[in-house]
Design an enzyme around this catalytic site. Structure first.
Site, PDB file in Angstrom:
ATOM      1  N   HIS A 282       0.853  -1.185   0.000  1.00 14.98           N
ATOM      2  CA  HIS A 282       0.000   0.000   0.000  1.00 14.98           C
ATOM      3  C   HIS A 282       0.895   1.243   0.000  1.00 14.98           C
ATOM      4  CE1 HIS A 282      -3.610  -2.357   1.791  1.00 14.98           C
ATOM      5  NE2 HIS A 282      -3.651  -2.327   0.478  1.00 14.98           N
TER       6      HIS A 282
ATOM      7  N   GLY B 115      -3.350  -2.215  -7.769  1.00 15.50           N
ATOM      8  CA  GLY B 115      -4.294  -2.939  -6.911  1.00 15.50           C
ATOM      9  C   GLY B 115      -5.733  -2.474  -7.028  1.00 15.50           C
TER      10      GLY B 115
ATOM     11  N   ASP C 295      -5.069  -6.630  -7.615  1.00 19.50           N
ATOM     12  CA  ASP C 295      -5.236  -7.612  -6.538  1.00 19.50           C
ATOM     13  C   ASP C 295      -6.038  -8.815  -7.028  1.00 19.50           C
ATOM     14  OD1 ASP C 295      -3.871  -5.929  -4.769  1.00 19.50           O
ATOM     15  OD2 ASP C 295      -5.712  -4.985  -4.060  1.00 19.50           O
TER      16      ASP C 295
ATOM     17  N   HIS D  40     -10.172  -0.267  -2.063  1.00 16.87           N
ATOM     18  CA  HIS D  40     -10.318  -1.617  -2.606  1.00 16.87           C
ATOM     19  C   HIS D  40     -10.167  -2.682  -1.512  1.00 16.87           C
ATOM     20  CE1 HIS D  40      -6.056  -0.791  -2.542  1.00 16.87           C
ATOM     21  NE2 HIS D  40      -5.765  -2.029  -2.863  1.00 16.87           N
TER      22      HIS D  40
ATOM     23  N   ARG E 152      -7.577 -14.010   1.453  1.00 17.84           N
ATOM     24  CA  ARG E 152      -8.335 -15.262   1.595  1.00 17.84           C
ATOM     25  C   ARG E 152      -7.855 -16.311   0.597  1.00 17.84           C
ATOM     26  NH1 ARG E 152     -12.442 -18.080  -0.419  1.00 17.84           N
ATOM     27  NH2 ARG E 152     -12.860 -16.654  -2.121  1.00 17.84           N
TER      28      ARG E 152
END
Length: 148
Positions: A17, A64, A69, A96, A105
């Site tokens: 980030h 991203g 992502d 996001h 996940r």
């Protein structure tokens, strides 16, 4: 359960980030020699910064928030990425966030090693498994997923 072979030359995705990009670039500089022996991937801006500041080749996905992502998550699901180094910012809300959560996940679901901070990344890169072929176990979630 299924055993999958992870090659000695790892396919490593580097993500950060905005508030963590400098930290990730510095981490890559510190471990440049080791990382130069592997295939590096990154999201748009992060990949560009790493490539420019280290002169290492970095295949770049989209940024991203623009779908990078999700592209990375798809590559993990397809078995095309082996390690995730994701220096994310826990104190700043991201537009996001759902994509970030989905990526995290998917990495867990497919048993992909993931470092979310410098200490974990240091432990990971110093592991003997980092430069060897490794057999990872994939759990079968078929019985846990309800079918329509």
């Amino acid at each position: 359960m299924k055993e999958v072979s992870v090659p000695a030359i790892k396919r490593i995705v580097l993500i950060a980030h905005d508030n963590r990009k400098e930290d990730l670039v510095n981490w890559v500089k510190t471990h440049r020699e080791i990382l130069s022996k592997h295939q590096l991937y990154g999201t748009g801006t992060t990949g560009k910064l790493i490539s420019e500041e280290t002169e290492l080749p970095v295949y770049r996905f989209l940024s991203g928030p623009l779908g990078g992502d999700q592209q990375i998550g798809a590559k993990i699901a397809e078995g095309d990425l082996d390690i995730v180094i994701f220096f994310w910012d826990p104190l700043t809300a991201q537009p996001h966030d759902p994509d970030v959560k989905a990526l995290l996940r998917i990495a867990v679901l497919y048993n992909v090693p993931m470092a979310c901070n410098r200490s974990t990344a240091d432990y990971m890169i110093s592991s003997p498994q980092f430069t060897k072929t490794y057999k990872k176990i994939l759990l079968s979630y078929n019985t846990k997923v309800k079918k329509d």
